[in-house]
Design an enzyme around this catalytic site. Structure first.
Site, PDB file in Angstrom:
ATOM      1  N   GLU A   1      49.653  69.178 -25.187  1.00 14.96           N
ATOM      2  CA  GLU A   1      50.782  68.948 -26.095  1.00 14.96           C
ATOM      3  C   GLU A   1      50.341  68.773 -27.548  1.00 14.96           C
ATOM      4  OE1 GLU A   1      52.097  67.159 -22.081  1.00 14.96           O
ATOM      5  OE2 GLU A   1      50.250  67.301 -23.262  1.00 14.96           O
TER       6      GLU A   1
ATOM      7  N   ALA B   1      56.351  72.018 -19.712  1.00 11.89           N
ATOM      8  CA  ALA B   1      57.772  71.871 -19.995  1.00 11.89           C
ATOM      9  C   ALA B   1      58.279  73.148 -20.656  1.00 11.89           C
ATOM     10  CB  ALA B   1      58.008  70.667 -20.905  1.00 11.89           C
TER      11      ALA B   1
ATOM     12  N   GLU C   1      51.681  66.281 -15.625  1.00 11.39           N
ATOM     13  CA  GLU C   1      52.321  64.974 -15.445  1.00 11.39           C
ATOM     14  C   GLU C   1      53.085  64.910 -14.125  1.00 11.39           C
ATOM     15  OE1 GLU C   1      53.306  63.433 -19.892  1.00 11.39           O
ATOM     16  OE2 GLU C   1      54.172  65.377 -19.335  1.00 11.39           O
TER      17      GLU C   1
ATOM     18  N   GLY D   1      53.788  69.026 -18.939  1.00 14.32           N
ATOM     19  CA  GLY D   1      54.693  68.391 -17.981  1.00 14.32           C
ATOM     20  C   GLY D   1      54.344  68.699 -16.540  1.00 14.32           C
TER      21      GLY D   1
END
Length: 320
Positions: A194, A127, A174, A171
């Site tokens: 993370e 992200a 994911e 991300g």
């Protein structure tokens, strides 16, 4: 020639490129292209992906709509005949590039390949932490309203293959998990780091990762923030295949060609059934499978597949 709806949906995007039919008829390639940030997921990338997948949903419904015009014999009317390549008759011819004619008709989408640009040397490196740092908790809650990009990908009506051409972290990992299958170059790196930022996965990693690798392995990866290579990811089930870098594109294309040659209707139904296995109790899943199977029996493609087998010929799928 008008552009295919998926191509048109992202024509103005600076961070996502789309093509249709280059690997095989009906196969969409979506390429995230933000090389300056190694394809990190920012608002622009998320919005472009949502636009693209919304267009995929509309384009993949072409065959579904045609099914409503199918009479009891399984035949379609003169305006909607479609051959096995996805080309339509004179009212809606579509060439191999996914362009459509002036009537606006287009071949339906059969499969999506999602990947990162070669220049970025990453699938999605994570992200965009700069955006995260600038948000308050209230702003992050608003940005996390469903459906997020992860759910948009996971709910795509056709199979989605992640072509993991480099780092898939946070991300990005994911996003790969939201796809139906993952084929990775062997030296790609995957993980949920993370925890090293004082955070935790927030795009589905705590839910989808355990379903792929088991609760213990998922928790180990999440709590340690360990980054693993694709060979190890294949061993634990995070990716289906890890292949030498030079073979990645050939392997993805071979899979896409194989799926694109099957009945589009059967592919959609089988994908829906398998996805349900992760969301429903066994008895509910079996009942759902039964209904999907029954719906295929007597369909044009169901009849055509059986007839072609009995007559020792190649089937001609209509996607209905």
């Amino acid at each position: 020639m008008n552009a295919h709806p998926v191509v048109a949906a992202v024509a103005d995007s600076d961070v996502l490129e789309a093509s249709v039919g280059e690997r095989a008829p009906g196969v969409v390639d979506l390429v995230i292209d933000r090389p300056d940030a190694r394809n990190a997921l920012n608002t622009a990338v998320r919005e472009a992906l949502r636009d693209a997948f919304d267009a995929v949903g509309e384009a993949s419904a072409v065959g579904e709509a045609g099914a409503a015009e199918t009479d009891a014999t399984g035949d379609t009317d003169a305006t909607g005949d479609t051959d096995a390549t996805g080309d339509t008759d004179a009212t809606g011819d579509t060439d191999a590039t996914g362009d459509t004619d002036a009537t606006g008709d287009t071949e339906d989408v059969r499969l999506v390949v999602l990947t990162g640009s070669s220049e970025a040397r990453a699938f999605v490196a994570g992200a965009d932490v700069t955006e995260l740092r600038e948000r308050s908790a209230v702003e992050q809650r608003a940005a996390s309203e469903f459906p997020r990009v992860y759910e948009t990908v996971a709910d795509c009506p056709v199979p989605v293959v992640a072509r993991v051409n480099g780092h898939a972290l946070g991300g990005g990992c994911e996003l790969a998990q939201a796809c139906d299958l993952r084929i990775a170059r062997a030296d790609a790196k995957l993980g949920q780091p993370e925890i090293d930022l004082g955070l935790m996965p927030g795009g589905g990693g705590t839910q989808r990762l355990p379903r792929l690798v088991g609760a213990g392995e998922a928790l180990r990866l999440i709590l340690t923030g360990e980054v693993i290579d694709a060979d190890r990811a294949a061993e634990i089930g995070l990716v289906e295949e890890a292949v030498p870098p030079a073979e990645l594109d050939d392997r993805v294309t071979a899979f896409a060609e194989t799926v694109a040659a099957k009945s589009p209707l059967a592919v959609r139904r089988a994908t829906e059934a398998v996805r349900a296995a992760a969301q429903r109790p066994l008895d509910d899943g079996l009942a759902h499978e039964r209904e999907l199977f029954v719906g295929l029996v007597g369909s044009h493609d169901g009849n055509e597949g059986i007839d072609a087998f009995l007559e020792d010929r190649d089937p001609e799928w209509h996607g209905e």
